[in-house]
Motif scaffolding. Structure first.
Motif, PDB file in Angstrom:
ATOM      1  N   ARG A 168       5.802  27.973  55.469  1.00 56.87           N
ATOM      2  CA  ARG A 168       5.182  28.476  54.118  1.00 56.87           C
ATOM      3  C   ARG A 168       6.288  28.524  53.079  1.00 56.87           C
ATOM      4  NH1 ARG A 168       0.511  31.941  53.534  1.00 56.87           N
ATOM      5  NH2 ARG A 168      -0.691  30.236  52.562  1.00 56.87           N
ATOM      6  N   ILE A 169       6.261  27.593  51.894  1.00 62.29           N
ATOM      7  CA  ILE A 169       7.204  27.684  50.929  1.00 62.29           C
ATOM      8  C   ILE A 169       6.471  28.338  49.693  1.00 62.29           C
ATOM      9  CG2 ILE A 169       8.757  26.396  49.599  1.00 62.29           C
ATOM     10  CD1 ILE A 169       9.071  24.680  51.934  1.00 62.29           C
ATOM     11  N   GLY A 170       6.977  29.327  48.878  1.00 62.99           N
ATOM     12  CA  GLY A 170       6.483  29.630  47.480  1.00 62.99           C
ATOM     13  C   GLY A 170       6.631  28.395  46.315  1.00 62.99           C
ATOM     14  N   VAL A 171       5.888  28.445  45.775  1.00 61.22           N
ATOM     15  CA  VAL A 171       5.889  27.497  44.567  1.00 61.22           C
ATOM     16  C   VAL A 171       5.866  28.221  42.953  1.00 61.22           C
ATOM     17  CG1 VAL A 171       5.080  25.572  43.266  1.00 61.22           C
ATOM     18  CG2 VAL A 171       4.839  25.630  45.720  1.00 61.22           C
ATOM     19  N   PRO A 172       6.933  28.108  42.434  1.00 62.97           N
ATOM     20  CA  PRO A 172       6.932  29.077  41.038  1.00 62.97           C
ATOM     21  C   PRO A 172       5.821  28.586  40.111  1.00 62.97           C
ATOM     22  CG  PRO A 172       8.768  27.428  40.986  1.00 62.97           C
ATOM     23  CD  PRO A 172       8.036  27.470  42.678  1.00 62.97           C
ATOM     24  N   ARG A 173       5.407  29.682  39.338  1.00 60.05           N
ATOM     25  CA  ARG A 173       4.535  29.268  38.178  1.00 60.05           C
ATOM     26  C   ARG A 173       4.871  28.284  37.378  1.00 60.05           C
ATOM     27  NH1 ARG A 173       0.155  32.413  37.268  1.00 60.05           N
ATOM     28  NH2 ARG A 173       0.365  31.956  34.933  1.00 60.05           N
ATOM     29  N   PRO A 174       4.346  27.535  36.448  1.00 59.70           N
ATOM     30  CA  PRO A 174       4.709  26.664  35.708  1.00 59.70           C
ATOM     31  C   PRO A 174       5.688  27.004  34.553  1.00 59.70           C
ATOM     32  CG  PRO A 174       2.342  26.221  35.973  1.00 59.70           C
ATOM     33  CD  PRO A 174       2.842  27.404  36.584  1.00 59.70           C
ATOM     34  N   GLU A 175       5.471  28.275  34.157  1.00 56.67           N
ATOM     35  CA  GLU A 175       6.472  28.554  33.126  1.00 56.67           C
ATOM     36  C   GLU A 175       7.818  28.930  33.781  1.00 56.67           C
ATOM     37  OE1 GLU A 175       3.543  30.614  33.964  1.00 56.67           O
ATOM     38  OE2 GLU A 175       2.310  30.037  32.490  1.00 56.67           O
ATOM     39  N   GLN A 176       8.023  29.509  35.099  1.00 57.80           N
ATOM     40  CA  GLN A 176       9.040  29.779  35.677  1.00 57.80           C
ATOM     41  C   GLN A 176       9.900  28.257  35.880  1.00 57.80           C
ATOM     42  OE1 GLN A 176       7.804  32.011  39.208  1.00 57.80           O
ATOM     43  NE2 GLN A 176       8.950  33.678  38.418  1.00 57.80           N
ATOM     44  N   VAL A 177       9.169  27.266  36.202  1.00 59.16           N
ATOM     45  CA  VAL A 177       9.587  25.728  36.449  1.00 59.16           C
ATOM     46  C   VAL A 177      10.040  25.191  35.187  1.00 59.16           C
ATOM     47  CG1 VAL A 177       8.908  23.499  36.961  1.00 59.16           C
ATOM     48  CG2 VAL A 177       8.027  25.305  38.345  1.00 59.16           C
ATOM     49  N   ALA A 178       9.447  25.571  33.978  1.00 58.70           N
ATOM     50  CA  ALA A 178      10.033  25.205  32.452  1.00 58.70           C
ATOM     51  C   ALA A 178      11.272  26.020  32.262  1.00 58.70           C
ATOM     52  CB  ALA A 178       8.705  25.430  31.658  1.00 58.70           C
ATOM     53  N   LEU A 234      13.964  37.891  39.639  1.00 56.34           N
ATOM     54  CA  LEU A 234      13.585  39.275  39.673  1.00 56.34           C
ATOM     55  C   LEU A 234      12.778  40.010  38.724  1.00 56.34           C
ATOM     56  CD1 LEU A 234      17.353  40.573  40.451  1.00 56.34           C
ATOM     57  CD2 LEU A 234      15.529  40.234  42.032  1.00 56.34           C
ATOM     58  N   ILE A 235      12.635  39.575  37.622  1.00 54.78           N
ATOM     59  CA  ILE A 235      11.803  40.027  36.531  1.00 54.78           C
ATOM     60  C   ILE A 235      10.471  39.838  36.849  1.00 54.78           C
ATOM     61  CG2 ILE A 235      11.127  39.988  34.315  1.00 54.78           C
ATOM     62  CD1 ILE A 235      13.994  40.170  33.445  1.00 54.78           C
ATOM     63  N   SER A 236      10.240  38.457  37.165  1.00 49.59           N
ATOM     64  CA  SER A 236       8.740  38.051  37.612  1.00 49.59           C
ATOM     65  C   SER A 236       8.238  38.794  39.017  1.00 49.59           C
ATOM     66  CB  SER A 236       8.834  36.612  37.643  1.00 49.59           C
ATOM     67  OG  SER A 236       9.539  36.163  38.815  1.00 49.59           O
ATOM     68  N   GLU A 237       9.028  38.847  39.739  1.00 45.59           N
ATOM     69  CA  GLU A 237       8.852  39.634  41.010  1.00 45.59           C
ATOM     70  C   GLU A 237       8.558  40.989  40.811  1.00 45.59           C
ATOM     71  OE1 GLU A 237       8.405  38.572  44.164  1.00 45.59           O
ATOM     72  OE2 GLU A 237       8.576  36.506  43.574  1.00 45.59           O
ATOM     73  N   GLN A 238       9.112  41.680  39.857  1.00 43.27           N
ATOM     74  CA  GLN A 238       8.695  43.115  39.668  1.00 43.27           C
ATOM     75  C   GLN A 238       7.324  43.065  38.909  1.00 43.27           C
ATOM     76  OE1 GLN A 238      10.308  45.774  40.628  1.00 43.27           O
ATOM     77  NE2 GLN A 238       8.779  46.942  39.563  1.00 43.27           N
ATOM     78  N   MET A 239       7.349  41.991  38.037  1.00 49.35           N
ATOM     79  CA  MET A 239       5.980  42.082  37.283  1.00 49.35           C
ATOM     80  C   MET A 239       4.692  41.785  38.008  1.00 49.35           C
ATOM     81  SD  MET A 239       7.012  39.970  33.792  1.00 49.35           S
ATOM     82  CE  MET A 239       5.388  40.093  33.256  1.00 49.35           C
ATOM     83  N   THR A 240       4.854  40.831  38.984  1.00 47.66           N
ATOM     84  CA  THR A 240       3.519  40.563  39.971  1.00 47.66           C
ATOM     85  C   THR A 240       3.219  41.793  40.919  1.00 47.66           C
ATOM     86  OG1 THR A 240       5.186  39.666  41.612  1.00 47.66           O
ATOM     87  CG2 THR A 240       4.046  38.275  39.998  1.00 47.66           C
ATOM     88  N   ARG A 241       4.395  42.702  41.227  1.00 51.05           N
ATOM     89  CA  ARG A 241       4.274  43.880  42.012  1.00 51.05           C
ATOM     90  C   ARG A 241       3.652  44.837  41.332  1.00 51.05           C
ATOM     91  NH1 ARG A 241       9.770  43.544  44.342  1.00 51.05           N
ATOM     92  NH2 ARG A 241       9.659  42.085  46.074  1.00 51.05           N
ATOM     93  N   THR A 242       3.995  45.058  39.956  1.00 48.16           N
ATOM     94  CA  THR A 242       3.190  46.201  39.037  1.00 48.16           C
ATOM     95  C   THR A 242       2.292  45.933  38.264  1.00 48.16           C
ATOM     96  OG1 THR A 242       5.038  45.812  37.435  1.00 48.16           O
ATOM     97  CG2 THR A 242       5.590  47.383  39.056  1.00 48.16           C
TER      98      THR A 242
END
Length: 90
Positions: A34-44, A72-80
């Motif tokens: 399994r490989i995680g795929v970033p959101r389109p905003e992150q890809v941009a 790191l910020i996006s991971e923190q936002m998805t957790r909280t």
């Protein structure tokens, strides 16, 4: 007579809505797993950093630090991030 199945375009719109509302994606690849795929905003954002490095507007270590900070910020936002309304009702 109404068709019980969605047309191609309706199903595409439905899938596009699901993608927009999703927070995380993953691909299951054979032999890799399994490989995680970033959101389109992150890809941009990542592509933009790559373009800035390719044009020599910023150095690659700076881009690496900015990219790591974004992850790191996006991971923190998805957790909280509070659960969606549908998840609260379930």
């Amino acid at each position: 007579m109404a068709d019980a199945q969605q047309s191609f375009w309706d199903s595409h719109r439905t899938l596009a809505q699901v993608v927009r509302e999703s927070e995380r994606f993953a691909l299951q690849l054979p032999l890799v797993g399994r490989i995680g795929v970033p959101r389109p905003e992150q890809v941009a954002f990542i592509v933009g950093l790559g373009a800035l490095v390719a044009l020599d507007l910023i150095e690659w270590p700076v881009a690496l630090v900015l990219g790591a900070g974004q992850v790191l910020i996006s991971e923190q936002m998805t957790r909280t991030h509070p659960p969606a309304v549908g998840e609260q009702l379930a």
